[in-house]
Design an enzyme around this catalytic site. Structure first.
Site, PDB file in Angstrom:
ATOM      1  N   TYR B  98       0.870  -1.075   0.056  1.00  0.00           N
ATOM      2  CA  TYR B  98      -0.008   0.039  -0.016  1.00  0.00           C
ATOM      3  C   TYR B  98       0.874   1.127  -0.064  1.00  0.00           C
ATOM      4  O   TYR B  98       0.553   2.196  -1.028  1.00  0.00           O
ATOM      5  CB  TYR B  98      -0.959  -0.124   1.111  1.00  0.00           C
ATOM      6  CG  TYR B  98      -1.814   1.183   1.303  1.00  0.00           C
ATOM      7  CD1 TYR B  98      -2.743   1.594   0.262  1.00  0.00           C
ATOM      8  CD2 TYR B  98      -1.801   2.071   2.458  1.00  0.00           C
ATOM      9  CE1 TYR B  98      -3.653   2.455   0.563  1.00  0.00           C
ATOM     10  CE2 TYR B  98      -2.590   3.142   2.730  1.00  0.00           C
ATOM     11  CZ  TYR B  98      -3.812   3.271   1.713  1.00  0.00           C
ATOM     12  OH  TYR B  98      -4.500   4.289   1.636  1.00  0.00           O
ATOM     13  N   LYS B 102       2.220   4.293  -2.916  1.00  0.00           N
ATOM     14  CA  LYS B 102       1.608   5.828  -2.677  1.00  0.00           C
ATOM     15  C   LYS B 102       2.954   6.610  -2.619  1.00  0.00           C
ATOM     16  O   LYS B 102       2.777   7.987  -2.938  1.00  0.00           O
ATOM     17  CB  LYS B 102       0.811   5.760  -1.109  1.00  0.00           C
ATOM     18  CG  LYS B 102      -0.477   5.080  -1.334  1.00  0.00           C
ATOM     19  CD  LYS B 102      -1.524   6.078  -1.916  1.00  0.00           C
ATOM     20  CE  LYS B 102      -2.865   5.412  -1.611  1.00  0.00           C
ATOM     21  NZ  LYS B 102      -3.909   6.437  -2.360  1.00  0.00           N
ATOM     22  N   ILE B 131      -8.326   7.206   9.290  1.00  0.00           N
ATOM     23  CA  ILE B 131      -9.830   7.857   9.227  1.00  0.00           C
ATOM     24  C   ILE B 131     -10.542   7.253  10.098  1.00  0.00           C
ATOM     25  O   ILE B 131     -10.516   5.967   9.853  1.00  0.00           O
ATOM     26  CB  ILE B 131     -10.305   7.988   7.735  1.00  0.00           C
ATOM     27  CG1 ILE B 131      -9.238   8.978   6.906  1.00  0.00           C
ATOM     28  CG2 ILE B 131     -11.548   8.385   7.791  1.00  0.00           C
ATOM     29  CD1 ILE B 131      -8.952  10.440   7.306  1.00  0.00           C
TER      30      ILE B 131
END
Lengths: 420, 420
Positions: B98, B102, B131
Site C-alpha cells: 500500500y 503511494k 480515518i
C-alpha cells in the site's frame, strides 16, 4: 506586550471571546544588506526605514504576544492563522530583517500547534509567494539595485520557479504572481470548520514555486570550531553567559594555534571568567598568557566595534568567529503558557542580538577586504547552539530557525558581493 | 491503460471535457510482512487478498494513466487531486504493497505539477491520516496481530502523534481520528477556484500528526557497496541490463575478498556479460575463476529462489545484496506526455520488481536465521540508483521515492522481528 494586553482586554470586554486570529500585521523591515541594516532608530537614514528590533517585534513579537494573550479567550475549535512568506525559506537578498523573524515564526507556529492543540485550538501557516502588487514591484526593484542587476532581474528569477501558468486578462496562459485574493481564499479556508482536522499545516500560495533545496542547515549542527582552520588565525568567541563552554572552546582553539578573543555579553559571566583565568595563572605561573576577554553589548553595537579595534591594534585582526547564544539555558518548556520575559529575551537578546553581531562582523570583514593587503583567507563564522540537541528544546528550535535563515541570506549576499 | 483509455473516451464523448480529477480509487493491498507478501495471484491465500502487482497497478498505475490520458481533455484552471496517505512517509508495519506505490505517487504528483502547470492544470495531494472508520480498525487490529502486540497498540501509538484534540459527541476534547468529511472538505477546497494559485501543494488531514524525522534517505545515496564488510562473504548483485557497472562492482567486491553471484534480469545482458568474462579468461589464462552469473526474473520468483539454492549448495550462502534498477537508462524526460511503455516498465519492472527481490531476500534470510548454526553477521542490502544524481531524472526520482519507503518499512519490520 502591554499594548497587546490592553487591546485584547478591550476586545474581550466587548465580544466575550474570539474564534479566529489571523496574524497578518507586520512590517516590511529595512531593505539592506546585512552589513548596512539599521540596527537602532538612530541608524535609520531613509524616512520610512525601520530599525531591526522594531521589525523583529512587529513580525514575530506581535504574533507571539497575540497567541499567548488571546488564546485563553479562544474556545475549542478556534483557529489561528499565521501569515508567513515563502521567502522565509529562500535566498532573499537584502531582506534579513523581514525573513529572519518570519523563519522563527514558522517554527513557533509548529510549537504553538502542539501546545494549543490540547485546548482544541488549531494553528496553521500560509506561505504567500510574491503577490501581484505595487509593493512587490518596489521591493524587487530595490533588490535589483542592491544586487547591481538590471531592472526586472529579480522578478524574472522568481517567476521562473513557478510551475503553474495562469490565464491573464486576455485569457493567455503565462507565468505571473498570485493575487491577494488567492491568499485570502486560503485564510478563509483555514479559518473555517472545513479545516477542523488541520493543525501545524502549511499552505503555500505561490503558483507552485520550487525553491532550490538548501543544505545550510548543516551549519547548525553541533560543530566545535575544529572545522575552522585555526592555526595562525585570531578567533573571536561571542559568548553569552556560558563560562565552561568558553573555557573549553578557548583551550581547544589555542591548542590548534589560534589566538582567541572573547566577547562576553554578560558582565557577570565576564567577571567569573576572569576570576577563573586568574586561578589558572596562579597555578601555571608567569609563563601563562591569559586569553583576552572584553564586554560586548549588541544593544550598543559600538562595543562590538571597539572589540574589533582592539583586535586590529593588538593582533592581526579577526579571521573567524564562533557565536554562542546570549543565554546558555532554556528559559521555559512552553511557548504559549508563559509570561513576557522569555519571549522578550528570545526576540531581543537572541534573535536581534545574533543579527547585530553578524551585521557588525559583515561590516568589519567588508572593510578589511577592500583595504590594501587584505588577507587571502576567507573569514569563517559558526553559530553554536546550546547543548547537543534541540529536539525537546522549543526556544532553541525557534532560534535555530532564525539563525538558519540568517545564514542562508548572509551567504547569498556574500556570494553576490564576490562578483564585484 | 486500455481500460482507462476506453473509459476516458466514453466520458469525453458525453461531457466534452473534464474540470476536476480526483484520484481516490485504489485498494488496500495485502497486509503482510515483506517476506509474506503475495507476489502473484497464485500466492493469495485469503479470499480478498490482492497480489502485489495488482496493488501497484491500482494505487499508482490508475492515477498515472488517468493523469496522462485525461489531462489533454482538461482546460486551463482544471484541478487534479491525488489522494495519498500520511503513511506513505511513515513506518507502517506490514503494508508495503500500500505505502510503497503511494510514496511513488507523491513524487509523481510533484513532477506532474511541473509538467501540467504549463497547461494551467493544477495537481495537488491530500495526505489523510488514519480515518475514523471500520476499515482502519480492521487494519490496525491486523497490524497488532502481525507485530505480536496487544490489541489497540497501533491505534494508541498513532493517536499519540496527533497534536490536535477535538470534541467528541459529548463535547469532551480528546485525541481521535479525522473523519472522511474532513478529507472531503480538503478535496472540495483543492477542486475549487479558491486554490487557483496552488499546485504541487500538500494538505495533511491528520489532526497535526508529527511523524519522527527519518534519515533512511541516506541509504539512497550513490553507495558503492564498499560499505558492506565484504571479506569472506558472498554478495549477490541483482542487475538489470548494466554490464559495465556489474563488471566494476564485481571487481571491487572480489578485491575486498567477497565471492560474487550475479543475477541478471536481462537475458541479453547476461549473454553479453558471459562473453566479456570469456574474453577475460582468455587473457588471464587458466587461473582465472569467473564470477557466477545466473538469470533471474522477478515475474517468476522461483528463479530467484533457484539462485539462492545454488548459492547454498556452492557457497556459504548469501550475506549481502546490491540491487540495481531493471534498466540502466531513463526511458523519458516527461511523465505525462508519454505513451504507456515507460509507465508500465516503471510500475512493473522497477517498483514491483524491486519489492519482489526484496521480499525473496527477506524470506531467504528469515529462513537462514532460524536455522541451526545461523550466521552471526546481519545480512546487508543496498539499493543502487542509476547514475550520480537523480535531479533531472523523473523516473529515477519516482523509483527512489518508492525504494526509500520500501527500506523504511522493511527496516521497521526487521527491527520488530528481532524482539522475537
Amino acid at each position: 506586550p502591554a499594548a497587546v494586553r490592553a487591546g485584547v482586554e478591550a476586545i474581550i470586554g466587548r465580544h466575550g471571546h474570539i474564534d479566529i486570529l489571523v496574524n497578518n500585521a507586520g512590517s516590511t523591515g529595512a531593505q539592506r544588506r546585512l552589513a548596512e541594516i539599521p540596527l537602532n532608530e538612530t541608524d535609520c537614514d531613509l524616512d520610512d526605514e525601520e530599525a531591526l528590533s522594531t521589525s523583529v517585534a512587529n513580525l514575530l513579537g506581535m504574533a507571539w504576544h497575540l497567541m499567548r494573550i488571546l488564546s485563553p479567550h479562544m474556545p475549542p475549535g478556534s483557529a489561528i492563522i499565521n501569515i508567513s512568506t515563502i521567502f522565509s525559506r529562500a535566498e532573499y537578498y537584502g531582506r534579513i530583517p523581514y525573513v529572519v523573524p518570519k523563519a522563527a515564526l514558522n517554527t513557533l507556529t509548529q510549537l504553538a500547534a502542539r501546545e494549543l492543540g490540547t485546548r482544541g485550538i488549531r494553528v496553521n501557516t500560509i506561505f504567500p509567494g510574491p503577490i501581484e502588487s505595487e509593493r512587490i514591484q518596489t521591493v524587487f526593484q530595490r533588490m535589483d539595485q542592491l544586487k547591481g542587476r538590471p531592472e526586472g532581474d529579480t522578478a524574472t528569477q522568481f517567476l521562473a520557479t513557478m510551475r503553474l501558468y495562469r490565464a491573464n486578462d486576455q485569457g493567455q496562459l503565462e507565468r505571473r504572481f498570485p493575487t491577494i485574493c488567492d491568499v485570502a481564499d486560503a485564510a478563509v479556508f483555514l479559518a473555517s470548520d472545513e479545516t477542523a482536522a488541520l493543525t501545524g499545516e502549511t499552505i503555500e500560495v505561490t503558483h507552485g514555486m520550487e525553491l532550490p533545496a538548501s543544505s545550510e542547515t548543516s551549519l547548525l549542527a553541533r560543530t566545535d570550531l575544529r572545522t575552522i582552520d585555526a592555526n595562525g588565525r585570531t578567533t573571536l568567541i561571542c559568548a553569552g553567559d556560558q563560562i565552561e563552554e568558553v573555557m573549553a572552546l578557548t583551550g581547544m582553539l589555542r591548542t590548534c594555534g589560534s589566538e582567541v578573543i572573547i566577547g562576553f555579553r554578560s558582565e557577570a559571566a565576564l567577571a567569573q571568567f576572569e576570576q577563573a583565568i586568574g586561578e589558572s595563572r596562579r597555578l601555571a605561573g608567569e609563563s601563562f598568557i591569559p586569553p583576552i576577554a572584553l564586554p560586548i553589548d549588541p544593544r550598543n553595537p559600538s562595543t562590538i566595534d571597539a572589540l574589533f579595534d582592539w583586535a586590529g591594534e593588538n593582533t592581526g585582526g579577526i579571521h573567524a568567529a564562533g557565536i554562542l547564544p546570549a543565554s546558555g539555558h532554556e528559559p521555559a518548556t512552553q511557548v504559549i503558557d508563559i509570561d513576557d520575559a522569555p519571549v522578550e529575551a528570545l526576540l531581543h537578546d537572541e534573535i536581534v542580538g545574533s543579527i547585530i553581531i553578524a551585521s557588525r562582523l559583515a561590516r568589519y570583514w567588508q572593510a578589511q577586504r577592500i583595504a590594501p593587503g587584505a588577507r587571502a583567507r576567507e573569514p569563517r563564522v559558526i553559530f553554536l547552539s546550546n547543548g547537543a540537541g534541540t529536539a525537546g528544546n522549543p526556544y532553541g528550535r525557534i532560534q535555530s530557525a532564525a539563525i538558519e535563515q540568517l545564514i542562508r541570506v548572509w551567504r547569498h549576499e556574500a556570494r553576490s558581493e564576490e562578483r564585484f
